[in-house]
Design a protein around this motif. Structure first.
Motif, PDB file in Angstrom:
ATOM      1  N   SER A 128      10.484  12.004 -13.425  1.00  0.00           N
ATOM      2  CA  SER A 128       9.168  12.628 -13.397  1.00  0.00           C
ATOM      3  C   SER A 128       8.148  11.778 -12.633  1.00  0.00           C
ATOM      4  O   SER A 128       6.972  12.115 -12.598  1.00  0.00           O
ATOM      5  CB  SER A 128       8.662  12.865 -14.825  1.00  0.00           C
ATOM      6  OG  SER A 128       9.447  13.850 -15.475  1.00  0.00           O
ATOM      7  N   TRP A 129       8.598  10.699 -12.058  1.00  0.00           N
ATOM      8  CA  TRP A 129       7.747   9.841 -11.233  1.00  0.00           C
ATOM      9  C   TRP A 129       8.235   9.901  -9.782  1.00  0.00           C
ATOM     10  O   TRP A 129       9.437   9.849  -9.515  1.00  0.00           O
ATOM     11  CB  TRP A 129       7.800   8.398 -11.712  1.00  0.00           C
ATOM     12  CG  TRP A 129       6.871   8.085 -12.837  1.00  0.00           C
ATOM     13  CD1 TRP A 129       5.662   7.477 -12.760  1.00  0.00           C
ATOM     14  CD2 TRP A 129       7.063   8.344 -14.236  1.00  0.00           C
ATOM     15  NE1 TRP A 129       5.078   7.340 -14.001  1.00  0.00           N
ATOM     16  CE2 TRP A 129       5.927   7.871 -14.931  1.00  0.00           C
ATOM     17  CE3 TRP A 129       8.082   8.941 -14.971  1.00  0.00           C
ATOM     18  CZ2 TRP A 129       5.787   7.975 -16.309  1.00  0.00           C
ATOM     19  CZ3 TRP A 129       7.954   9.047 -16.326  1.00  0.00           C
ATOM     20  CH2 TRP A 129       6.817   8.571 -17.001  1.00  0.00           C
ATOM     21  N   ALA A 130       7.322  10.005  -8.843  1.00  0.00           N
ATOM     22  CA  ALA A 130       7.679  10.066  -7.421  1.00  0.00           C
ATOM     23  C   ALA A 130       7.756   8.664  -6.834  1.00  0.00           C
ATOM     24  O   ALA A 130       6.979   7.775  -7.215  1.00  0.00           O
ATOM     25  CB  ALA A 130       6.641  10.889  -6.654  1.00  0.00           C
ATOM     26  N   GLN A 131       8.690   8.477  -5.914  1.00  0.00           N
ATOM     27  CA  GLN A 131       8.723   7.233  -5.160  1.00  0.00           C
ATOM     28  C   GLN A 131       7.611   7.249  -4.121  1.00  0.00           C
ATOM     29  O   GLN A 131       7.376   8.262  -3.467  1.00  0.00           O
ATOM     30  CB  GLN A 131      10.066   7.065  -4.453  1.00  0.00           C
ATOM     31  CG  GLN A 131      11.240   6.829  -5.371  1.00  0.00           C
ATOM     32  CD  GLN A 131      12.490   6.423  -4.615  1.00  0.00           C
ATOM     33  OE1 GLN A 131      12.418   5.722  -3.605  1.00  0.00           O
ATOM     34  NE2 GLN A 131      13.645   6.869  -5.096  1.00  0.00           N
ATOM     35  N   MET A 132       6.934   6.115  -4.003  1.00  0.00           N
ATOM     36  CA  MET A 132       5.879   5.966  -2.999  1.00  0.00           C
ATOM     37  C   MET A 132       5.979   4.581  -2.385  1.00  0.00           C
ATOM     38  O   MET A 132       6.494   3.653  -3.022  1.00  0.00           O
ATOM     39  CB  MET A 132       4.500   6.143  -3.629  1.00  0.00           C
ATOM     40  CG  MET A 132       4.154   7.561  -3.998  1.00  0.00           C
ATOM     41  SD  MET A 132       2.417   7.701  -4.471  1.00  0.00           S
ATOM     42  CE  MET A 132       2.378   9.416  -4.998  1.00  0.00           C
ATOM     43  N   PRO A 133       5.480   4.409  -1.165  1.00  0.00           N
ATOM     44  CA  PRO A 133       5.449   3.077  -0.585  1.00  0.00           C
ATOM     45  C   PRO A 133       4.588   2.152  -1.438  1.00  0.00           C
ATOM     46  O   PRO A 133       3.566   2.561  -1.973  1.00  0.00           O
ATOM     47  CB  PRO A 133       4.819   3.298   0.804  1.00  0.00           C
ATOM     48  CG  PRO A 133       4.985   4.754   1.073  1.00  0.00           C
ATOM     49  CD  PRO A 133       4.960   5.442  -0.258  1.00  0.00           C
ATOM     50  N   SER A 134       5.021   0.913  -1.604  1.00  0.00           N
ATOM     51  CA  SER A 134       4.198  -0.051  -2.332  1.00  0.00           C
ATOM     52  C   SER A 134       3.160  -0.654  -1.391  1.00  0.00           C
ATOM     53  O   SER A 134       3.190  -0.449  -0.181  1.00  0.00           O
ATOM     54  CB  SER A 134       5.084  -1.148  -2.927  1.00  0.00           C
ATOM     55  OG  SER A 134       5.884  -1.750  -1.918  1.00  0.00           O
ATOM     56  N   GLY A 135       2.222  -1.388  -1.967  1.00  0.00           N
ATOM     57  CA  GLY A 135       1.165  -1.987  -1.171  1.00  0.00           C
ATOM     58  C   GLY A 135      -0.154  -1.261  -1.356  1.00  0.00           C
ATOM     59  O   GLY A 135      -0.342  -0.473  -2.282  1.00  0.00           O
ATOM     60  N   LYS A 136      -1.090  -1.520  -0.450  1.00  0.00           N
ATOM     61  CA  LYS A 136      -2.424  -0.929  -0.527  1.00  0.00           C
ATOM     62  C   LYS A 136      -2.412   0.440   0.153  1.00  0.00           C
ATOM     63  O   LYS A 136      -2.076   0.560   1.331  1.00  0.00           O
ATOM     64  CB  LYS A 136      -3.449  -1.843   0.138  1.00  0.00           C
ATOM     65  CG  LYS A 136      -4.896  -1.400  -0.045  1.00  0.00           C
ATOM     66  CD  LYS A 136      -5.861  -2.435   0.509  1.00  0.00           C
ATOM     67  CE  LYS A 136      -5.856  -3.696  -0.338  1.00  0.00           C
ATOM     68  NZ  LYS A 136      -6.902  -4.653   0.103  1.00  0.00           N
ATOM     69  N   LEU A 137      -2.788   1.472  -0.605  1.00  0.00           N
ATOM     70  CA  LEU A 137      -2.737   2.845  -0.113  1.00  0.00           C
ATOM     71  C   LEU A 137      -4.096   3.513  -0.304  1.00  0.00           C
ATOM     72  O   LEU A 137      -4.791   3.266  -1.295  1.00  0.00           O
ATOM     73  CB  LEU A 137      -1.672   3.656  -0.862  1.00  0.00           C
ATOM     74  CG  LEU A 137      -0.241   3.102  -0.867  1.00  0.00           C
ATOM     75  CD1 LEU A 137       0.648   3.976  -1.741  1.00  0.00           C
ATOM     76  CD2 LEU A 137       0.326   3.015   0.540  1.00  0.00           C
ATOM     77  N   ARG A 138      -4.423   4.382   0.620  1.00  0.00           N
ATOM     78  CA  ARG A 138      -5.657   5.162   0.510  1.00  0.00           C
ATOM     79  C   ARG A 138      -5.321   6.523  -0.080  1.00  0.00           C
ATOM     80  O   ARG A 138      -4.491   7.265   0.456  1.00  0.00           O
ATOM     81  CB  ARG A 138      -6.306   5.327   1.883  1.00  0.00           C
ATOM     82  CG  ARG A 138      -7.632   6.097   1.857  1.00  0.00           C
ATOM     83  CD  ARG A 138      -8.202   6.258   3.252  1.00  0.00           C
ATOM     84  NE  ARG A 138      -9.495   6.953   3.249  1.00  0.00           N
ATOM     85  CZ  ARG A 138     -10.164   7.283   4.352  1.00  0.00           C
ATOM     86  NH1 ARG A 138      -9.664   6.970   5.552  1.00  0.00           N
ATOM     87  NH2 ARG A 138     -11.328   7.908   4.257  1.00  0.00           N
ATOM     88  N   PHE A 139      -5.985   6.859  -1.181  1.00  0.00           N
ATOM     89  CA  PHE A 139      -5.792   8.136  -1.840  1.00  0.00           C
ATOM     90  C   PHE A 139      -7.031   8.996  -1.615  1.00  0.00           C
ATOM     91  O   PHE A 139      -8.145   8.578  -1.945  1.00  0.00           O
ATOM     92  CB  PHE A 139      -5.590   7.958  -3.350  1.00  0.00           C
ATOM     93  CG  PHE A 139      -4.240   7.441  -3.755  1.00  0.00           C
ATOM     94  CD1 PHE A 139      -3.323   8.271  -4.378  1.00  0.00           C
ATOM     95  CD2 PHE A 139      -3.895   6.111  -3.531  1.00  0.00           C
ATOM     96  CE1 PHE A 139      -2.076   7.800  -4.764  1.00  0.00           C
ATOM     97  CE2 PHE A 139      -2.661   5.622  -3.917  1.00  0.00           C
ATOM     98  CZ  PHE A 139      -1.744   6.466  -4.525  1.00  0.00           C
ATOM     99  N   MET A 140      -6.829  10.194  -1.081  1.00  0.00           N
ATOM    100  CA  MET A 140      -7.912  11.159  -0.959  1.00  0.00           C
ATOM    101  C   MET A 140      -7.548  12.417  -1.728  1.00  0.00           C
ATOM    102  O   MET A 140      -6.417  12.917  -1.618  1.00  0.00           O
ATOM    103  CB  MET A 140      -8.203  11.495   0.506  1.00  0.00           C
ATOM    104  CG  MET A 140      -8.832  10.363   1.294  1.00  0.00           C
ATOM    105  SD  MET A 140      -9.438  10.900   2.928  1.00  0.00           S
ATOM    106  CE  MET A 140     -10.909  11.827   2.448  1.00  0.00           C
ATOM    107  N   PHE A 141      -8.479  12.915  -2.528  1.00  0.00           N
ATOM    108  CA  PHE A 141      -8.300  14.152  -3.266  1.00  0.00           C
ATOM    109  C   PHE A 141      -9.323  15.161  -2.757  1.00  0.00           C
ATOM    110  O   PHE A 141     -10.516  14.870  -2.692  1.00  0.00           O
ATOM    111  CB  PHE A 141      -8.483  13.924  -4.763  1.00  0.00           C
ATOM    112  CG  PHE A 141      -7.402  13.093  -5.394  1.00  0.00           C
ATOM    113  CD1 PHE A 141      -6.283  13.698  -5.949  1.00  0.00           C
ATOM    114  CD2 PHE A 141      -7.499  11.713  -5.427  1.00  0.00           C
ATOM    115  CE1 PHE A 141      -5.276  12.936  -6.518  1.00  0.00           C
ATOM    116  CE2 PHE A 141      -6.502  10.941  -6.003  1.00  0.00           C
ATOM    117  CZ  PHE A 141      -5.383  11.553  -6.548  1.00  0.00           C
ATOM    118  N   PHE A 142      -8.829  16.353  -2.418  1.00  0.00           N
ATOM    119  CA  PHE A 142      -9.671  17.427  -1.884  1.00  0.00           C
ATOM    120  C   PHE A 142      -9.644  18.609  -2.842  1.00  0.00           C
ATOM    121  O   PHE A 142      -8.584  18.965  -3.375  1.00  0.00           O
ATOM    122  CB  PHE A 142      -9.162  17.897  -0.508  1.00  0.00           C
ATOM    123  CG  PHE A 142      -9.228  16.848   0.565  1.00  0.00           C
ATOM    124  CD1 PHE A 142     -10.282  16.819   1.469  1.00  0.00           C
ATOM    125  CD2 PHE A 142      -8.229  15.891   0.687  1.00  0.00           C
ATOM    126  CE1 PHE A 142     -10.334  15.864   2.467  1.00  0.00           C
ATOM    127  CE2 PHE A 142      -8.274  14.931   1.680  1.00  0.00           C
ATOM    128  CZ  PHE A 142      -9.344  14.916   2.571  1.00  0.00           C
TER     129      PHE A 142
END
Length: 416
Positions: A128-142
């Motif tokens: 139930s958890w998605a794999q994502m790249p680690s590190g600093k990421l920018r999240f934008m919600f629209f």
């Protein structure tokens, strides 16, 4: 056989071989090096009342590391999570709605999204958890309209309605739960909570179930006028209609539902687990710390060959100074007024498919509570028709809503 028939047969064989070769396409597998594992919930609640008449329905699109045009319109990104709808009251220990294709709306991410998901890590199912790249990421919600048009096919103006823009740091091989929520009820300020989970690192007993609690309610919500709160009986909100105060005491009761499962008012409470004080619930819509877990034993029933249990759980939340043995209810005739003004709320974790809200009318103590599924998982295992499995659980109170998230720890044996 005539020459014509021989030629036709040879042609048919050759054609079949060509079809077989064409259908054998190479499957390209996507991999992420040193991924983090992230589960996203949209905790924004939508209430139709005069105070919120201009509020937008919180259907969202999440874009990670977005690519933006000169006018700020997104044209792509590393991760696109479209149709992120309001979360469901129950987040089960498997990808929710994974087989539901009737709607594009998702009650969480990844849910039914076709993306890489987490493995079984230290015995915990992270599908139930998605794999994502680690590190600093920018999240934008629209914000996006509540329809079935993909985000990048919407009118350009509709693609510029930014809810949140934030940068988060994800550590490799760590498990995160990300919440999008309202921090302040008066100012309507929005924000995110990135909780770095620890359940997969704890030394837990197989004979115990675990639960922890969070209050992510908006600042000022419980103090708001009752006319701004949802209808008391709708969506089984019941005693959570008013919200809860910023500090509450938590009491746990464990009931044996095997004696009279159709009427929980007659279910015997287990000795030493009758409204047992287990800790405090503190409102914190800004923090991201992990709260400690409380455990309770998984008693099995002898008549079920000691492989299955019918116990179910109840949690009462009381403002400091109130007596759990005299919980405050407000009743008008035979109708229950679910407004408790933040002083009291309760949640029943009922038997799976056995107890229903229609049976909870004999006693106000049970009738007033919000209903969610049992914390324990009872499913078929090998040749066994049903077996009980231990779980890790999280209860989150957010304004007038209460949510249960369950993670399974042991898994059914294969069927022979």
């Amino acid at each position: 056989m005539s020459r014509k028939n021989i030629n036709y047969g040879a042609w048919l064989v050759a054609f079949s071989i060509m079809i077989a070769i064409a259908s054998c396409k190479k499957v390209e597998y996507t991999t992420i090096n040193n991924p983090a594992y992230v589960r996203v919930f949209n905790d924004l609640n939508y209430t139709q009342n005069y105070a919120d008449k201009l509020a937008k329905y919180p259907d969202l699109c999440m874009i990670i590391n977005p690519v933006l045009a000169s006018d700020g319109t997104p044209t792509g990104g590393d991760v696109i999570a479209d149709f992120l709808d309001k979360r469901a009251p129950y987040a089960p220990p498997y990808p929710s709605h994974s087989g539901n294709s009737t709607s594009l709306q998702n009650p969480e991410y990844p849910s039914k999204a076709n993306v890489l998901v987490g493995p079984i890590l230290n015995g915990f199912d992270l599908s139930s958890w998605a794999q994502m790249p680690s590190g600093k990421l920018r999240f934008m919600f629209f914000y996006r309209p509540y329809n079935e048009i993909p985000f990048f096919q919407l009118d350009r103006q509709l693609q510029q309605d930014v809810l949140l823009d934030t940068t988060l740091n994800l550590d490799a091989q760590e498990v995160y739960t990300l919440h999008v929520l309202q921090r302040d009820y008066v100012t309507k300020k929005k924000g995110v909570i990135l909780r770095k989970e620890t359940f997969q690192k704890l030394p837990l007993a197989d004979t115990l179930a675990y639960v922890n609690f969070y209050n992510y309610s908006s600042k000022g919500y419980w103090q708001a006028d009752e006319s701004q709160k949802p209808t008391g009986g709708a969506n089984l909100l019941r005693s959570f209609k008013s919200g809860v105060k910023d500090e509450m005491n938590i009491y746990m009761s464990i009931y044996n539902g095997q004696v009279t499962p159709v009427n929980p008012t007659n279910s015997p409470v287990i000795t030493n687990y009758d409204r047992k004080y287990i800790g405090r619930l503190i409102r914190d819509a800004d923090g991201s710390q992990v709260n400690p877990y409380v455990s309770f034993p998984i008693w099995v029933a002898p008549k079920a060959d000691s492989i299955k249990t019918d116990i179910w759980q109840r949690f009462d939340f009381l403002a400091p100074g109130l007596d759990i043995m005299n919980t405050p209810y407000r009743t008008v005739g035979t109708n229950v007024n679910y407004s408790t003004y933040g002083n009291y709320a309760a949640v029943n974790c009922l038997l799976n498919g056995t107890l229903t809200t229609t049976t909870l009318t004999a006693n106000t103590y049970f009738q007033n509570a919000t209903m969610v599924p049992n914390m324990l998982v009872n499913i078929a295992s090998g040749t066994l028709k049903s077996k009980t499995f231990a779980t890790i659980n999280t209860i989150e109170v957010i304004n007038s809503n209460v949510y249960l998230m369950t993670v399974q720890r042991k898994y059914p044996a294969p069927t022979f």
